[in-house]
Design a protein around this motif. Structure first.
Motif, short mmCIF file in Angstrom:
data_model
loop_
_atom_site.label_atom_id
_atom_site.label_comp_id
_atom_site.label_asym_id
_atom_site.label_seq_id
_atom_site.Cartn_x
_atom_site.Cartn_y
_atom_site.Cartn_z
N HIS A 1 59.09 -37.48 -31.74
CA HIS A 1 58.88 -35.86 -32.02
C HIS A 1 59.78 -35.37 -32.85
O HIS A 1 60.85 -35.26 -32.72
N VAL A 2 59.19 -35.14 -34.22
CA VAL A 2 60.45 -34.63 -35.24
C VAL A 2 60.26 -33.23 -35.52
O VAL A 2 61.23 -32.65 -36.10
N LEU A 3 59.40 -32.48 -35.36
CA LEU A 3 59.45 -31.08 -35.31
C LEU A 3 58.96 -30.55 -33.85
O LEU A 3 57.77 -30.58 -33.32
N SER B 1 71.36 -35.13 -41.02
CA SER B 1 70.54 -35.99 -41.70
C SER B 1 69.47 -36.56 -40.61
O SER B 1 70.01 -36.88 -39.31
N GLY B 2 68.13 -36.66 -40.84
CA GLY B 2 67.29 -36.89 -39.73
C GLY B 2 66.75 -35.75 -38.87
O GLY B 2 66.02 -36.13 -37.72
N SER B 3 67.23 -34.43 -38.89
CA SER B 3 66.84 -33.56 -38.24
C SER B 3 65.44 -32.93 -38.35
O SER B 3 65.06 -31.95 -37.51
N GLY B 4 64.71 -33.24 -39.64
CA GLY B 4 63.48 -32.96 -39.63
C GLY B 4 63.28 -31.89 -40.75
O GLY B 4 62.45 -31.19 -40.84
N LYS B 5 64.30 -31.76 -41.59
CA LYS B 5 64.29 -30.61 -42.55
C LYS B 5 63.12 -31.03 -43.86
O LYS B 5 62.58 -30.16 -44.06
N SER B 6 63.44 -32.38 -44.19
CA SER B 6 62.27 -32.85 -45.22
C SER B 6 60.87 -32.75 -44.70
O SER B 6 60.13 -31.93 -45.36
N THR B 7 60.69 -33.07 -43.44
CA THR B 7 59.65 -33.05 -42.94
C THR B 7 59.09 -31.65 -42.65
O THR B 7 57.82 -31.38 -43.07
N PHE B 8 59.83 -30.81 -42.32
CA PHE B 8 59.31 -29.20 -42.08
C PHE B 8 58.96 -28.90 -43.62
O PHE B 8 57.87 -28.34 -43.51
P1 ADP Z 1 65.94 -34.87 -43.08
O1 ADP Z 1 65.23 -34.51 -44.04
O2 ADP Z 1 66.53 -33.73 -41.85
O3 ADP Z 1 66.90 -35.96 -42.84
P2 ADP Z 1 63.24 -35.99 -42.09
O4 ADP Z 1 62.50 -34.93 -41.94
O5 ADP Z 1 63.61 -36.66 -43.23
O6 ADP Z 1 64.86 -35.45 -41.80
O7 ADP Z 1 63.27 -36.92 -40.90
C1 ADP Z 1 63.20 -36.51 -39.67
C2 ADP Z 1 63.02 -37.79 -38.69
O8 ADP Z 1 61.72 -38.40 -38.73
C3 ADP Z 1 63.91 -38.96 -38.75
O9 ADP Z 1 64.14 -39.42 -37.63
C4 ADP Z 1 63.10 -39.88 -39.71
O10 ADP Z 1 63.45 -41.24 -39.51
C5 ADP Z 1 61.54 -39.52 -39.20
N1 ADP Z 1 60.72 -39.92 -40.24
C6 ADP Z 1 60.60 -39.05 -41.53
N2 ADP Z 1 59.50 -39.63 -42.28
C7 ADP Z 1 58.81 -40.45 -41.58
C8 ADP Z 1 57.68 -41.17 -41.59
N3 ADP Z 1 56.76 -41.06 -42.81
N4 ADP Z 1 57.15 -42.20 -40.72
C9 ADP Z 1 58.21 -42.49 -39.48
N5 ADP Z 1 59.12 -41.51 -39.19
C10 ADP Z 1 59.57 -40.59 -40.31
#
Ligand code: ADP
Ligand code: MG
Length: 253
Positions: free
Chosen positions: A28-30, A49-56
């Motif tokens: 559950h990333v967001l 790191s890994g908190s979901g910033k890029s995904t968001f």
């Molecule tokens: P941040 O940018 O804050 O470092 P990310 O948004 O990159 O965090 O990642 C959030 C979480 O989602 C992390 O646990 C990462 O490993 C996971 N994640 C990111 N991209 C993918 C993907 N394409 N498939 C599976 N897990 C992902």
């Protein structure tokens, strides 16, 4: 954020995210992300790191699909409709940690490619805009060189010019200075500061705390997929309320 929504309606915001949830498989990333951004606002996104910033921020331009919740960008609802995703991509420019320039094309070609082929801009107009943008980011003399001939800081400024060439309403930055040598960070941040002053709506994931304090209208802190705190730079840096914000700040400042 709640106060904000009470006073203003959705149309006052260029970005409106309501209860956004995203999973990668079971992860559950967001988690119930609520965030509204006004036109011209500069938002800095912090978090471990890994908190979901890029995904968001990737969800903001439709690079990532969300499973629950609602995202509206400049009045366009980010549905599953490909047409809407294309319309939203036109609204947003994105700059990544890696500059992703095409190595076999000149700087001018890198900047004019999408305006000519996707926007159908006449070549002469696209080139004039590219030259103006290179002037704006401080490297007009590099137009006819190739990316490999430029420093990292110069390449990142080209990447910013390339995004601006699509005339976006919103600029998204994902750790734009993290891959740069220290002496090149300032030149990129200076371009971002100028852009912020010009009234561009910006979402910036960055670890540059000086930039955040000076330029951000608002800072949000992500932790484990949630926004745990949101406030002005003064509120967040000088008087953090959430323990997770305090912990994060103690580790980076
Ligand atoms: P941040 O940018 O804050 O470092 P990310 O948004 O990159 O965090 O990642 C959030 C979480 O989602 C992390 O646990 C990462 O490993 C996971 N994640 C990111 N991209 C993918 C993907 N394409 N498939 C599976 N897990 C992902
Ligand atoms: Mg990231």
């Amino acid at each position: 954020m709640l106060e904000q929504t009470a006073q203003a309606t959705e149309k006052d915001f260029i970005i409106a995210c309501n209860n956004v949830n995203k999973w990668f498989g079971n992860l559950h990333v967001l988690k119930d992300v609520n965030l509204n951004v006004k036109k011209g606002e500069v938002l800095v996104i912090l978090g471990p790191s890994g908190s979901g910033k890029s995904t968001f921020i990737r969800t903001i331009n439709g690079l990532e699909e969300v499973q629950q919740g609602d995202i509206t960008i400049d009045g366009i609802n980010l549905s599953h409709d490909v047409k809407d995703i294309e319309r939203i991509r036109k609204e947003t420019g994105m700059v990544f940690q890696q500059f992703n320039l095409f190595p076999h094309m000149t700087i001018l070609k890198n900047i004019t490619l999408a305006p000519i082929w996707i926007r159908k801009k006449p070549k002469a107009k696209a080139e004039q805009l590219a030259l103006d943008l290179l002037e704006r980011v401080g490297i007009p003399e590099q137009a006819h060189k190739y990316p490999g001939q430029l420093s990292g800081g110069q390449q990142q400024r080209v990447a910013i010019a390339r995004a601006l060439a699509m005339e976006p309403e919103i600029m998204l930055f994902d750790e734009p200075t993290s891959a740069l040598d220290p002496e090149m960070i300032k030149e990129v941040l200076d371009v971002m500061k100028e852009l912020a002053r010009s009234g561009m709506t910006m979402l910036c994931v960055t670890h540059e705390m000086g930039f955040a304090r000076e330029v951000a209208d608002r800072i949000v802190l992500f932790d484990q997929g949630e926004i745990v705190e949101s406030g002005s730079p003064e509120e967040l840096f000088d008087n953090p309320k959430n323990d997770r914000t305090k912990l994060f700040l103690s580790q980076i400042l």
